[in-house]
Design a protein around this motif. Structure first.
Motif, PDB file in Angstrom:
ATOM      1  N   THR A 123      32.443  35.179  41.042  1.00 41.92           N
ATOM      2  CA  THR A 123      33.624  35.968  40.712  1.00 41.92           C
ATOM      3  C   THR A 123      33.932  35.976  39.216  1.00 41.92           C
ATOM      4  OG1 THR A 123      34.534  35.457  42.876  1.00 41.92           O
ATOM      5  CG2 THR A 123      36.077  36.280  41.210  1.00 41.92           C
ATOM      6  N   ARG A 124      33.927  34.790  38.582  1.00 37.11           N
ATOM      7  CA  ARG A 124      34.267  34.730  37.148  1.00 37.11           C
ATOM      8  C   ARG A 124      33.272  35.521  36.304  1.00 37.11           C
ATOM      9  NH1 ARG A 124      34.788  28.743  35.547  1.00 37.11           N
ATOM     10  NH2 ARG A 124      33.296  28.486  37.212  1.00 37.11           N
ATOM     11  N   GLY A 125      31.996  35.438  36.631  1.00 40.95           N
ATOM     12  CA  GLY A 125      30.981  36.193  35.900  1.00 40.95           C
ATOM     13  C   GLY A 125      31.151  37.686  36.089  1.00 40.95           C
ATOM     14  N   CYS A 126      31.487  38.075  37.306  1.00 42.96           N
ATOM     15  CA  CYS A 126      31.705  39.502  37.583  1.00 42.96           C
ATOM     16  C   CYS A 126      32.931  40.029  36.851  1.00 42.96           C
ATOM     17  CB  CYS A 126      31.837  39.731  39.087  1.00 42.96           C
ATOM     18  SG  CYS A 126      30.288  39.499  39.976  1.00 42.96           S
ATOM     19  N   ILE A 127      33.969  39.209  36.761  1.00 46.41           N
ATOM     20  CA  ILE A 127      35.167  39.603  36.013  1.00 46.41           C
ATOM     21  C   ILE A 127      34.819  39.803  34.543  1.00 46.41           C
ATOM     22  CG2 ILE A 127      37.410  38.771  35.174  1.00 46.41           C
ATOM     23  CD1 ILE A 127      37.796  37.523  37.984  1.00 46.41           C
ATOM     24  N   ALA A 128      33.979  38.923  33.992  1.00 41.35           N
ATOM     25  CA  ALA A 128      33.555  39.058  32.585  1.00 41.35           C
ATOM     26  C   ALA A 128      32.796  40.362  32.374  1.00 41.35           C
ATOM     27  CB  ALA A 128      32.699  37.862  32.176  1.00 41.35           C
ATOM     28  N   VAL A 129      31.938  40.720  33.317  1.00 43.18           N
ATOM     29  CA  VAL A 129      31.211  41.991  33.223  1.00 43.18           C
ATOM     30  C   VAL A 129      32.208  43.136  33.247  1.00 43.18           C
ATOM     31  CG1 VAL A 129      29.603  43.545  34.396  1.00 43.18           C
ATOM     32  CG2 VAL A 129      29.061  41.118  34.235  1.00 43.18           C
TER      33      VAL A 129
END
Length: 135
Positions: A123-129
């Motif tokens: 989730t956190r990585g996807c939010i960064a994207v």
């Protein structure tokens, strides 16, 4: 010197190798040093090559530390307009390293394709994207 001086390479693809610097299973200091040297040299080559438009490193188990090194060096690349594609498929990249990598790519205005598939991005990585795409 060889390829280190070559500035005309436009597409660089590396597959099925071991580039993880932080791999706990690798205990021999010379192997760890070689892996770090390799990822730093690879990142420096990408930084210095003004014509590089595609970087593909897939199934190389980069892991978080090697991904951070790559991101830090790419952030310092002076010509950020040439790189159009980055493919880091299947490299065991986690949320934090993915977020740092994505932040380091903020100035890459011509980046058309960023592939982080089959990694450990949640989730956190996807939010960064998503944040990169909306800025």
């Amino acid at each position: 010197k060889g390829l280190a001086q070559n500035r005309s390479i436009k597409d660089l693809s590396i597959s099925l190798c071991e580039l993880s610097v932080g791999d706990a299973s690798v205990t021999h200091p010379k192997v760890k040093k070689l892996q770090l040297f390799t990822i730093v040299r690879l990142a420096q080559f990408c930084q210095q090559n003004i014509n590089l438009r595609s970087l593909k490193i897939d199934c190389c188990d980069l892991g978080d530390m090697s991904t951070r090194v790559l991101g830090m060096v790419l952030a310092r690349k002076s010509n950020k307009s040439s790189l159009q594609r980055i493919d880091l498929f299947a490299n065991e990249i986690g949320d934090v390293a993915a977020k740092e990598l994505i932040q380091s790519l903020a100035g890459y205005v011509n980046l058309e394709d960023l592939s982080l598939g089959n990694n450990l991005v949640g989730t956190r990585g996807c939010i960064a994207v998503g944040n990169l795409l909306s800025s």
